[in-house]
Write a protein that holds these residues in place. Structure first.
Motif, short mmCIF file in Angstrom:
data_model
loop_
_atom_site.label_atom_id
_atom_site.label_comp_id
_atom_site.label_asym_id
_atom_site.label_seq_id
_atom_site.Cartn_x
_atom_site.Cartn_y
_atom_site.Cartn_z
N THR A 1 0.87 -1.18 0.00
CA THR A 1 0.00 0.00 0.00
C THR A 1 0.90 1.22 0.00
O THR A 1 2.00 1.19 0.54
CB THR A 1 -0.92 0.04 1.23
OG1 THR A 1 -1.70 1.25 1.20
CG2 THR A 1 -0.12 0.00 2.52
N PRO B 1 -5.26 -6.45 6.72
CA PRO B 1 -4.82 -5.80 5.48
C PRO B 1 -5.10 -6.62 4.24
O PRO B 1 -5.56 -6.11 3.24
CB PRO B 1 -3.31 -5.65 5.71
CG PRO B 1 -3.16 -5.58 7.20
CD PRO B 1 -4.21 -6.49 7.75
N GLU C 1 -7.93 -5.64 1.36
CA GLU C 1 -7.41 -5.29 0.05
C GLU C 1 -8.02 -6.17 -1.03
O GLU C 1 -8.34 -5.72 -2.12
CB GLU C 1 -5.89 -5.43 0.03
CG GLU C 1 -5.17 -4.32 0.76
CD GLU C 1 -5.17 -3.04 -0.06
OE1 GLU C 1 -4.39 -2.94 -1.00
OE2 GLU C 1 -5.98 -2.16 0.26
N TRP D 1 -8.59 -1.41 7.59
CA TRP D 1 -7.67 -1.20 6.48
C TRP D 1 -8.47 -1.03 5.19
O TRP D 1 -9.39 -1.79 4.92
CB TRP D 1 -6.77 -2.43 6.36
CG TRP D 1 -5.58 -2.27 5.48
CD1 TRP D 1 -5.56 -2.23 4.12
CD2 TRP D 1 -4.23 -2.16 5.90
NE1 TRP D 1 -4.29 -2.10 3.67
CE2 TRP D 1 -3.44 -2.06 4.73
CE3 TRP D 1 -3.61 -2.14 7.14
CZ2 TRP D 1 -2.05 -1.95 4.78
CZ3 TRP D 1 -2.24 -2.03 7.19
CH2 TRP D 1 -1.46 -1.93 6.03
N THR E 1 -8.16 0.56 0.81
CA THR E 1 -7.20 0.84 -0.24
C THR E 1 -6.57 2.21 -0.09
O THR E 1 -5.49 2.47 -0.61
CB THR E 1 -7.88 0.71 -1.62
OG1 THR E 1 -6.87 0.71 -2.62
CG2 THR E 1 -8.85 1.85 -1.87
N GLY F 1 -3.72 2.64 4.73
CA GLY F 1 -2.86 1.57 5.23
C GLY F 1 -2.15 2.02 6.49
O GLY F 1 -1.00 1.66 6.72
N SER G 1 1.77 2.11 11.15
CA SER G 1 2.41 0.80 10.99
C SER G 1 2.67 0.07 12.29
O SER G 1 3.42 -0.92 12.31
CB SER G 1 3.74 0.93 10.20
OG SER G 1 3.54 1.60 8.98
N TRP H 1 2.57 -7.68 6.67
CA TRP H 1 2.37 -6.61 5.69
C TRP H 1 1.57 -7.19 4.52
O TRP H 1 1.69 -8.38 4.21
CB TRP H 1 3.71 -6.08 5.20
CG TRP H 1 4.48 -5.33 6.25
CD1 TRP H 1 5.26 -5.87 7.23
CD2 TRP H 1 4.53 -3.92 6.41
NE1 TRP H 1 5.80 -4.87 8.01
CE2 TRP H 1 5.37 -3.66 7.53
CE3 TRP H 1 3.96 -2.84 5.74
CZ2 TRP H 1 5.63 -2.37 7.98
CZ3 TRP H 1 4.24 -1.55 6.17
CH2 TRP H 1 5.06 -1.33 7.29
#
Length: 951
Positions: free
Chosen positions: A212, A501, A505, A735, A737, A740, A754, A764
């Motif tokens: 991302t 994530p 996604e 999460w 698009t 992130g 993060s 990730w």
């Protein structure tokens, strides 16, 4: 004449602005000002300006500005007299400063811009040829019937895919206006242009490394950094309301370092300024990475857990060692490391093929060097493997201080000073943002930046890591889009379902195809005449072993990227909302020549008349920012959701975008029934409004639902929000698009991204589950970009001595404010290009002189500002000037072809695949080779506009 106070202001203000800006704007759409009785003079009006009926919380809803700012709007008898920054950002229990004041010169003059000479107040229909500047007023009913008929014709002859919808990135919010547009065109099955990569706003290097590009924290977290690197960004100009955090960080002892070729307004406040040559930053970053390894400053524990640097790579073919290599029927997305504890090759936890999303190593100690043998399953043959870290050391060996100096111009001593600083710094934050995206090899630079940060173990720590940008998810807004399953979305909204994530996604990738979203530059390549231009310039990348067009053809054939309409099926209707593509698209002269004749109808929905609007068939008047209620899009940088309440009714017959979409849905249904069309189109309005669930003028009800059900504002009502103006973010949510972030707001109201990967050990969203620096796809191997490296920029446009670059302008949000007379008076009053003293002297060009800038693709004329802040071999045009402000209406994009980079088209490699706002050909308008020559001086006729009108 018996004029009301509002009428007096509209005629007087508009007339005055029209007179002062006539050399820059098209002819005013309003009559000449007419005097009215009851006022003794301008002093009388000035005194009464300090009296008002009410104060309304407002903001600049659909301006593409990260710095969401709440304003107090002072309203008198239906007119916004003036605006002031609202003090609504108090915070308790934090050692960090608050977010006030927030605002800039653009926001502080919108009350005059909204009644400017280019304001559109009635539907306009073109009379005569496109671009001739001849218009007539028509009714909303007639205008929308014409749009509806054109759409029905397009569906009948070429399919709904020939209806093209473009809202770029500039005309978006998190309220019903943007979502209403996306809802209508998705329901039609139209082609939506994804403008993210197409505006150069996608950090492809971050996308390749992290899965991302939308990773960012809050601006106050800058103050937690010991070392703050402003790399390819200029926040003193482009982040005006947040720049104070940088100065306050220095007060607290942070060292601020700027890396940019020009001596920018941000550089003058830095402790150290490095000025690498344009396009050479990757070499500098890799030289610094080499130095960190030599200094023994690598955080090995972080590298083993968070990166792919311990992953084994086969020496015979350069690919990762996979389960499919070692086990018959094994997976292609399970990878291996050598475990120093068990002295064996073992599976790496958290790879994409693993069920678990955890990357926690437990007892594993992955090796970072060595050679290890692995027996292949197909023939029993043994192959040797080495960790990626070994291959990286070999790559970095080329970036000695002397070679880096040859490439960048940065002396070895300066390199050593910075590498020593990075080696000592426990918290280093690299703020890169959009400026690092817009050159052909920007992805290599970004991968090198992230590598530099990872070696020091920074990403996931407060005050550390690399930052680009991130939006905050508004699930309630997304629920307006068709295809959103209510049960699934409500689970997400209520916090019952919190997809990680990867699952999020994947869901969004599927939705991208359902919404028929196509990268804008891919559309231009196939339908707007740019293929020949871009093929030729992409072929100038000397590292490609085969013609560039073969990569494009293969990507399309394999459906890695989607082309709509299909090649050979011409586009028929182009509907644009608040965007100005003939300013921002590459080579607009080619686009206008090739695409425009294919289109049966071109529609511009906007509050102002832009260059593109003036070359459209219909211009529909949108409500201004103070004339509607809405939710400003929220970004991680500002941990507040800012809302705006309608302060005054829309001027003339202008309407909010949601209302226009509701009216258009009714017109589509009405015209379908009149033409004997049955089914969904005949009942389109009922479907759009869900049989009375929504209303054409019910925006505030929808806003209330969005606020109540979205993570950042959950439980906040519209009544409460409009009183507050700015709502502290309650949660970052899941999460998406565009988000992130991978963290949530801490107890102080600050955000460091993060943390879910570092503290929570969540994988990730990449093929390896790590920050992935080794990309073993065949195309990356062909281009020798498996690991980060430096490459020279291709000579896209010809072999010319000066690289034309740019940046966000201080005086406008894109083109919206560039015709504003007060802001023009604060600069040169017309488009201007910054040029170095040395280059100007060599060409006998003086400050203030007009020059011709040209290459093989086109040319434009512009005033020069000779500045010692600009490096020789570089020139700068800060972007967003309207083409109509240039002689002959030829703007600075005429020399830009924006060639595609082959590896950006990869779509079959784990996380490397197109989905909305992620992937596709990038817009690369910087680092363009040009030549500059003086234009013969002319005597200006003050009775005529200085800048020419349409040819």
């Amino acid at each position: 004449m018996d004029l009301t106070r509002r009428e007096l202001l509209l005629t007087g203000a508009v007339g005055t602005l029209a007179l002062s800006s006539r050399m820059f704007c098209p002819s005013p759409l309003f009559a000449s000002p007419t005097a009215a009785p009851g006022y003794s003079g301008i002093d009388d009006i000035y005194r009464r300006a300090w009296r008002w009926d009410r104060v309304v919380r407002g903001t600049h809803l659909r301006a593409n500005c990260f710095s969401a700012c709440s304003f107090d709007l002072y309203v008198k008898e239906g007119v916004v007299w003036r605006e002031e920054q609202a003090d609504v950002y108090e915070r308790d229990g934090s050692e960090l400063p608050d977010y006030g004041p927030r605002g800039c010169q653009k926001g502080c003059c919108y009350s005059s811009l909204m009644v400017g000479a280019d304001r559109v107040t009635h539907p306009l229909e073109r009379v005569g040829p496109r671009g001739a500047g001849k218009w007539r007023r028509i009714s909303w009913s007639k205008a929308l019937d014409r749009v509806a008929d054109a759409m029905l014709d397009a569906i009948d002859t070429g399919g709904a895919e020939t209806i093209i919808y473009d809202n770029g990135t500039s005309n978006t919010d998190m309220g019903p206006d943007t979502m209403g547009e996306m809802r209508l065109f998705s329901m039609l099955g139209a082609t939506s242009l994804d403008g993210f990569a197409g505006t150069g706003d996608l950090a492809m290097g971050a996308f390749q490394t992290w899965g991302t590009s939308f990773v960012d924290g809050s601006a106050d977290d800058w103050m937690r950094a010991e070392t703050l690197l402003l790399w390819h960004c200029n926040p003193a100009t482009t982040r005006i309301p947040d720049a104070h955090f940088i100065n306050e960080a220095r007060y607290r002892g942070s060292e601020v370092i700027t890396i940019a070729p020009d001596y920018s307004p941000s550089a003058i406040h830095a402790s150290l300024w490095l000025n690498p040559r344009p396009g050479s930053d990757a070499a500098l970053a890799l030289g610094l990475a080499r130095a960190l390894i030599e200094l023994g400053a690598v955080d090995e524990g972080y590298v083993r857990e968070q990166t792919d640097l311990p992953f084994l790579v086969r020496e015979d073919n350069g690919r990762y060692l996979r389960e499919s290599d070692l086990t018959k029927g094994g997976a292609e997305d399970i990878f291996y490391v050598y475990d120093e504890a068990s002295r064996a090759i073992v599976r790496a936890p958290g790879s994409m093929g693993r069920f678990s999303d955890s990357i926690e190593l437990g007892e594993l100690i992955p090796a970072l060097s060595g050679t290890y043998a692995a027996a292949l399953s197909d023939d029993g043959r043994s192959v040797t493997c080495r960790p990626v870290m070994d291959l990286l050391r070999e790559r970095l060996a080329d970036y000695t201080p002397d070679r880096v100096q040859q490439i960048t111009g940065i002396a070895p001593g300066v390199q050593r000073a910075l590498s020593n600083r990075l080696a000592r710094s426990k918290r280093t934050l690299i703020y890169a943002t959009w400026g690092s995206n817009k050159a052909y090899h920007s992805d290599l630079m970004q991968r090198a930046m992230i590598l530099l940060s990872a070696l020091r173990g920074q990403q996931g720590k407060a005050g550390g890591g690399v930052r680009f940008a991130a939006w905050l998810p508004f699930e309630g807004a997304m629920a307006l889009l068709p295809g959103a399953e209510p049960a699934w979305w409500m689970k997400l909204v209520l916090g019952v379902l919190k997809p990680g994530p990867r699952t999020m996604e994947n869901a969004i990738a599927a939705r991208s195809r359902a919404m028929a979203t196509v990268p804008s530059h891919l559309f231009l390549y196939h339908h707007a005449g740019l293929a020949e231009l871009q093929d030729a310039d992409a072929a100038k990348d000397p590292s490609l072993p085969r013609p560039a067009r073969e990569y494009m053809q293969q990507a399309v054939e394999k459906e890695w990227v989607m082309v709509r309409p299909a090649p050979g099926n011409r586009p028929r209707v182009l509907f644009m909302s608040g965007v100005n593509p003939l300013r921002r698209w590459p080579a607009p002269q080619i686009v206008e020549q090739v695409l425009w004749p294919k289109l049966d109808l071109i529609v511009s929905l906007d509050f102002r008349l832009s260059t593109t609007g003036m070359k459209s068939d219909l211009v529909l008047p949108a409500a201004g920012y103070y004339e509607k209620s809405g939710i400003k899009y929220a970004v991680a940088l500002v941990p507040y959701t800012v809302v705006g309440e309608r302060a005054v009714p829309p001027l003339g017959e202008a309407k909010s975008e949601w209302t226009v979409m509701a009216m258009l849905s009714e017109a589509i249904g009405r015209r379908a029934r009149a033409r004997g069309i049955e089914g969904e189109l005949a009942g389109f309005a009922e479907s759009f409004l869900e049989n009375g669930r929504y209303h054409a003028d019910g925006q505030e009800e929808i806003i209330d639902t969005i606020l109540q059900t979205s993570s950042p504002t959950r439980g906040t009502s519209w009544d409460e929000a409009r009183r507050m103006g700015a709502i502290p973010i309650k949660s970052i949510g899941g999460w998406t698009t565009l988000s992130g972030v991978g963290s949530d707001i801490d107890e102080s109201g600050s955000l460091a991204p993060s943390r879910v990967h570092l503290e929570g050990k969540s994988a990730w969203p990449t093929l390896t589950g790590r920050q992935q620096f080794y990309l073993d796809h065949e195309w990356f191997r062909e281009a020798d970009e498996m690991l980060p490296r430096w490459k020279p920029l291709p000579m896209a446009g010809g072999e010319y001595p000066i690289l034309l670059t740019g940046g966000h302008t201080r005086w406008s949000i894109h083109a919206i404010w560039h015709g504003h007379p007060e802001l023009l008076r604060l600069q040169r009053g017309e488009p201007v290009m910054w040029m170095s003293v040395e280059d100007a002297k060599r060409r006998r060009i003086e400050d203030g002189e007009h020059v011709r800038v040209f290459n093989d693709h086109g040319s434009f004329e512009i005033m020069v500002k000779v500045a010692a802040a600009v490096a020789p071999g570089e020139s700068i045009v800060y972007h967003a000037w309207e083409p109509y402000q240039f002689p002959g209406w030829r703007g600075n994009m005429e020399v830009v072809s924006s060639p595609y980079k082959a590896v950006h088209l990869v779509g079959d490699y784990g996380h490397l695949r197109f989905r909305i706002f992620s992937g596709g050909p990038m817009h690369v308008p910087r680092g363009v080779p040009v030549q500059i020559e003086a234009v013969a001086k002319q005597t200006l006729d003050l009775e005529k506009p200085v800048l020419r009108t349409a040819p």
